[in-house]
Design a protein around this motif. Structure first.
Motif, PDB file in Angstrom:
ATOM      1  N   ARG A   1      32.123   3.081  12.347  1.00 16.77           N
ATOM      2  CA  ARG A   1      31.068   4.023  11.984  1.00 16.77           C
ATOM      3  C   ARG A   1      31.370   4.723  10.645  1.00 16.77           C
ATOM      4  O   ARG A   1      30.453   5.123   9.925  1.00 16.77           O
ATOM      5  N   TYR A   2      32.656   4.879  10.330  1.00 14.45           N
ATOM      6  CA  TYR A   2      33.060   5.710   9.188  1.00 14.45           C
ATOM      7  C   TYR A   2      33.279   4.909   7.910  1.00 14.45           C
ATOM      8  O   TYR A   2      33.333   5.480   6.817  1.00 14.45           O
ATOM      9  N   ILE A   3      33.386   3.601   8.033  1.00 21.12           N
ATOM     10  CA  ILE A   3      33.710   2.773   6.864  1.00 21.12           C
ATOM     11  C   ILE A   3      32.635   2.899   5.785  1.00 21.12           C
ATOM     12  O   ILE A   3      32.939   2.841   4.591  1.00 21.12           O
TER      13      ILE A   3
ATOM     14  N   CYS B   1      34.371  -4.090  12.427  1.00 25.37           N
ATOM     15  CA  CYS B   1      34.929  -3.328  11.304  1.00 25.37           C
ATOM     16  C   CYS B   1      34.857  -4.136  10.005  1.00 25.37           C
ATOM     17  O   CYS B   1      34.530  -3.595   8.944  1.00 25.37           O
ATOM     18  N   VAL B   2      35.157  -5.421  10.085  1.00 26.90           N
ATOM     19  CA  VAL B   2      35.067  -6.263   8.882  1.00 26.90           C
ATOM     20  C   VAL B   2      33.613  -6.342   8.405  1.00 26.90           C
ATOM     21  O   VAL B   2      33.336  -6.304   7.207  1.00 26.90           O
ATOM     22  N   LEU B   3      32.663  -6.411   9.359  1.00 30.43           N
ATOM     23  CA  LEU B   3      31.238  -6.424   8.988  1.00 30.43           C
ATOM     24  C   LEU B   3      30.862  -5.124   8.277  1.00 30.43           C
ATOM     25  O   LEU B   3      30.111  -5.134   7.290  1.00 30.43           O
TER      26      LEU B   3
ATOM     27  N   LYS C   1      29.283  -2.464   3.188  1.00 23.12           N
ATOM     28  CA  LYS C   1      29.401  -1.188   2.471  1.00 23.12           C
ATOM     29  C   LYS C   1      28.752  -1.293   1.092  1.00 23.12           C
ATOM     30  O   LYS C   1      28.960  -2.270   0.370  1.00 23.12           O
ATOM     31  N   ARG C   2      27.971  -0.275   0.741  1.00 25.28           N
ATOM     32  CA  ARG C   2      27.288  -0.283  -0.555  1.00 25.28           C
ATOM     33  C   ARG C   2      28.288  -0.053  -1.686  1.00 25.28           C
ATOM     34  O   ARG C   2      29.125   0.851  -1.610  1.00 25.28           O
TER      35      ARG C   2
ATOM     36  N   THR D   1      26.721 -13.814   9.392  1.00 25.44           N
ATOM     37  CA  THR D   1      25.373 -13.663   8.819  1.00 25.44           C
ATOM     38  C   THR D   1      25.311 -12.453   7.890  1.00 25.44           C
ATOM     39  O   THR D   1      24.665 -12.500   6.838  1.00 25.44           O
ATOM     40  N   GLY D   2      26.007 -11.365   8.267  1.00 23.61           N
ATOM     41  CA  GLY D   2      26.050 -10.195   7.389  1.00 23.61           C
ATOM     42  C   GLY D   2      26.734 -10.506   6.072  1.00 23.61           C
ATOM     43  O   GLY D   2      26.289 -10.066   5.000  1.00 23.61           O
TER      44      GLY D   2
END
Length: 929
Positions: A219-221, A258-260, A265-266, A305-306
């Motif tokens: 959630r925090y990444i 977590c890797v996703l 991440k922008r 897919t992500g």
């Protein structure tokens, strides 16, 4: 147990045996307790000494509510007490020497405790309570219970404040920004280090707590420094967890999540591309297995897919040649697995297959020619489309009988397929040959493997073929380039074992119809087309829904091919003989045969058909139908109550069939070149008009006869006049408001077609029309409130609207003299007042405009010119004194008159024109005097 605890227990009791009065007292008692000044101390005391979960929940909820509402008015001492007590509960520390056991309670109690902590963070972090997170970290060494509670705190902070998945007020957004900035500066690095240490330490001994930590970390990444995760320590650990066989699937899936989050991440596109390349994502491809429903496979599928989405986005945003090469290499690497996932795994709701594939196909538009690998990807995209559009076999029976479940699934799939077929068209533009070959092979495969068990595969192949035809231009269709000739031949000559299935039969017929422009240029295929429509694949299909659709589609085919079917008329009529026979027997089936009769009419109504044959064809159809009607009319008085509805339905169907049949015959043919054909229709009209005499009050029959008169006006032209007086008299005699609308539409048709030729007919019926309508619409003015929204009032409003059109048609076709006939003159004042009120006040601008235009025409028709006499006494003064004042002045000044609206401006133009006509007529009067 004291009174407070008892009251709380009673207020939570949902048993039906509990006295409602007692429960109401308990709820009121608890509410009063909440309002006492010492409520926070009471709640903390109960949390320390009471293990009843209802009491614990009530106390935590009350604490949260009180802090939310009254924090600003609390004393510093009370705030300190609450903060220290709540934090001690969360950290398993003693409060006044007593160890609070809230963390031993069920999950929902611990979550509620986390929410109380978050509300304190909301008000106090970082200005008042700056050390909340740092203070918690040393307690993590106490083990899984504290680690779990810390994760709940962070999760609740995300849910209640930080996450943008929920709507937030501007104040909440500002607080969230403040909290995140402070955490980044003060403690995020320490929290990440704690996550790393916990996962490293507990991965084997307590995978559940590791899963909890990683789910929290995910959630925090999105908003912490990515370097804290993307480094030589954490990324290898996450991939090790994902890949290590023997660990729990939940833990491995959490690591993939977590890797996703890292992948999603922008960041700057070039940095993102470098990051994506460094992940070496191909090492997880092997985890996608046949066990497509496992939690791990679904999580890894979402990761892959992500990842593909992010690579594609980088390729769009980066313009350098090197970046394009790298992004394409990464896409080429991941796409085969992505295609497999799309076809075999349940997709993550956040991932749009169509959006991703459309984006990828768009990148290919700039590549010419396509490389071999890209051509392979195109084929795989087409395979994904085919897989996605295929129905689930579990719905096969529902779709075949089309029950409620079947209808819902069909509607869902129609909507779902729209974007996929748009994608197919885009693929077809980028690689037309590959697309045609794929669809050809899919169709051939469906033919080869077709059986009753392959309904969905056949339907999907036919749907692809239909979509291909839909994407082709008329020119390409007629030219029949590429594999089209082979495709159409296979389509028309194939009989699938599963053809009895409704969805297969329907898409088969739709697809044939889609390729009719090809057949139009390649007439050698016409016999195959006719066979497909006339045998059990089409009109003679056992499923009535397929049969009806086939009838409609066949009519469309006839409209398109028409003259090219001249040599096949005999064969067509022979094939349809049993369908026609249903209408020429006294007990035909109830299905609507209108489309078949319209198709036959289009065929035999061509002028290329020899007159003798044309007469024979038409007579063989009309004579038995008319005889059937005559027989029923003769026996009308002796019908039993059981027979009556069936016979009425029979007559309706016959009228519909004859009406449809007549559409193929032009007015020129029926009146000029072949009057014998027109004579047959006149005889038919004579018979059908008797229905109005025998069944004067059967509204469905009257409506059908009215429709047939409309048809005969177009077919017989002016030669229909002798039949009109009798027909109009009968139709007007029993007309209700709803029927009167249809009656006025017939008169509008006559006026528009024949203009002043219908003057005498119109003059005869107008007084009765005016009397009937003005009597009816008076009820509109008398109704208000809920009464104004009944079905009756809606019908009257529709009648009034049609009346305005009728009056407009009369005046614009030089028939305003009808208003001045002796019998109609008595209604002139009512007409003028209605038109004036509508011109000034009607809410529909177009209706107001029409009424103003009526006045303009009447001014031209009735107002004097120089040296002329006043044609309608009082009309000019009415226009000058009443119309000009009310419509040309007051209505324009009204606040409802919006000059910013285009339609209102047009109305204003008409009002100005009307005003000019009034002034001109006024000057004419003065000059005459």
């Amino acid at each position: 147990m004291d009174d407070v605890e008892k009251a709380i227990l009673i207020s939570f009791d949902e048993s039906v045996t509990l006295d409602s009065g007692l429960k109401s007292q308990a709820v009121n008692f608890c509410q009063r307790i909440k309002e006492t000044p010492s409520i926070c101390s009471l709640c903390i005391e109960k949390l320390c000494f009471c293990k009843l979960v209802q009491v614990q929940f009530w106390c935590l909820q009350t604490l949260r509510d009180v802090i939310s509402v009254k924090y600003g008015s609390m004393s510093l001492e009370e705030k300190n007490f609450i903060r220290k007590s709540v934090f001690s509960m969360a950290c398993l520390e003693r409060i006044d020497g007593k160890l609070c056991a809230v963390l031993e309670s069920p999950t929902f109690i611990k979550n509620k405790l986390a929410q109380v902590l978050v509300i304190l963070v909301y008000f106090e972090y970082p200005l008042i309570w700056s050390s909340v997170f740092v203070d918690f970290l040393p307690h993590l060494s106490k083990g899984a219970v504290l680690i779990d509670m810390f994760s709940r705190l962070l999760n609740a902070l995300d849910d209640e404040l930080i996450s943008l998945d929920y709507p937030r007020t501007p104040e909440e957004v500002a607080v969230a920004g403040r909290v995140k900035d402070a955490m980044r500066q003060q403690c995020v690095a320490q929290i990440v280090r704690a996550w790393y240490d916990i996962v490293s330490m507990y991965r084997s001994s307590d995978p559940e707590v590791c899963t909890t930590v990683l789910d929290c970390m995910r959630r925090y990444i999105s908003w912490i420094d990515i370097g804290l995760i993307v480094n030589d320590a954490f990324i290898p650990l996450l991939f090790e967890l994902i890949l290590l066989d023997g660990l729990s699937e939940q833990l491995r899936g959490a690591a993939a999540g977590c890797v996703l989050a890292v992948v999603s991440k922008r960041m700057d596109a070039q940095s993102k591309l470098t990051l994506l390349k460094s992940l070496q994502i191909s090492r997880v491809f092997g985890l996608i297995s046949d066990d497509n429903d496992s939690e791990l496979v679904l999580k890894v599928a979402a990761l892959i897919t992500g990842y593909a989405v992010e690579v594609l986005e980088c390729s769009k945003r980066l313009n350098s040649e090197d970046a394009k090469v790298v992004s394409m290499e990464l896409l080429d690497e991941v796409l085969p697995t992505v295609f497999y996932v799309m076809q075999n795994c349940e997709m993550d709701a956040a991932f749009s297959i169509v959006q991703f594939l459309s984006g990828y196909v768009a990148t290919m538009k700039t590549l010419s020619p396509l490389q071999e690998k890209q051509m392979l990807h195109i084929s795989q995209i087409l395979e994904v489309i085919r897989t996605q559009i295929r129905y689930d076999p579990m719905y096969r029976n529902n779709l075949d009988i089309l029950d409620k479940i079947g209808m819902e699934e069909e509607d869902r799939m129609v909507e779902f397929r729209k974007d996929l077929f748009v994608l197919l068209r885009n693929v077809g533009r980028v690689a037309p040959e590959v697309t045609q070959i794929f669809i050809t092979n899919s169709f051939a495969s469906a033919i080869a493997s077709s059986s009753d068990r392959n309904v969905e595969e056949v339907e999907a192949a036919l749907s692809l073929l239909y979509a291909l035809g839909e994407s082709m231009t008329d020119e390409a269709m007629r030219a029949g380039t590429g594999l089209l000739s082979e495709l159409v031949t296979n389509l028309l000559s194939t009989r699938f074992p599963c053809h009895s299935n409704r969805i297969v039969a329907l898409v088969y017929l739709e697809t044939i119809t889609r390729y009719m422009k090809f057949v139009q240029e390649n007439t050698q295929y016409i016999p195959l087309v006719l066979a497909a429509f006339h045998d059990e694949r089409g009109i003679h299909h056992p499923n009535i829904n397929v049969s009806r659709r086939a009838s409609y589609l066949f009519m469309r085919v006839v409209k398109l091919l028409k003259s090219k079917l001249l040599l096949f008329i005999e064969m067509i009529l022979q094939s349809l003989q049993d369908v026609v026979a249903r209408f020429t027997s006294m007990n035909f089936a109830s299905e609507d045969g209108a489309h078949i009769f319209e198709a036959i009419g289009l065929l035999i109504g061509m002028e290329d058909v020899p007159l003798e044959k044309q007469s024979d064809y038409l007579s063989s159809l009309l004579t038995p139908l008319c005889q059937q009607v005559e027989a029923m009319l003769m026996n009308a008085k002796i019908l039993t109550p059981e027979e009556y509805p069936l016979k009425i339905a029979n007559i309706q169907q016959i009228i519909v069939a004859i009406n449809a049949l007549s559409k193929g015959f032009s007015e020129r043919l029926a009146t000029a070149s072949r009057p014998a054909i027109g004579h047959m229709f006149k005889q038919t009209l004579d018979v059908l008009l008797q229905i109005l005499v025998v069944f004067p009050k059967v509204e469905p029959l009257r409506t059908k006869v009215l429709s047939f008169i409309h048809r005969m006006v177009d077919t017989l032209g002016a030669s229909v006049f002798p039949y009109l007086p009798k027909a109009l008299e009968q139709l007007l005699a029993e007309s209700e408001p709803k029927e009167m609308v249809g009656f006025l539409l017939l008169l509008n048709q006559l006026i528009c077609k024949f203009s002043t030729l219908v003057h005498d007919i119109l003059e005869e019926v107008f007084p009765a029309i005016a009397g009937r309508i003005f009597s009816a619409i008076r009820r509109i003015a008398d109704s208000s409130g809920p009464e104004a929204n009944t079905e009756e009032i809606r019908e009257l409003l529709e009648l009034q609207k049609t009346l305005y059109t009728f009056l407009h048609v009369i005046t614009t076709h030089d028939l305003s003299s009808v208003f001045l006939s002796p019998k109609s003159l008595g209604y002139l004042t009512s007409i003028m007042q209605l038109l004036l009120h509508t011109s000034c006040h009607h809410k529909d601008i177009n209706t107001r405009k029409a009424c103003v235009q009526i006045f303009i025409r009447l001014i031209k028709d009735w107002c004097a010119r120089p040296y002329g006499e006043e044609k309608v006494p009082g009309f000019q003064s009415f226009m000058i004194e009443t119309f000009a004042t009310n419509c040309c002045l007051y209505s324009v000044l009204d606040k409802s008159f919006e000059f910013g609206d285009a339609n209102t401006l047009i109305l204003f133009g008409e009002i100005v024109l009307a005003r000019m006509e009034v002034l001109f007529s006024d000057s004419s009067i003065k000059m005459a005097k």
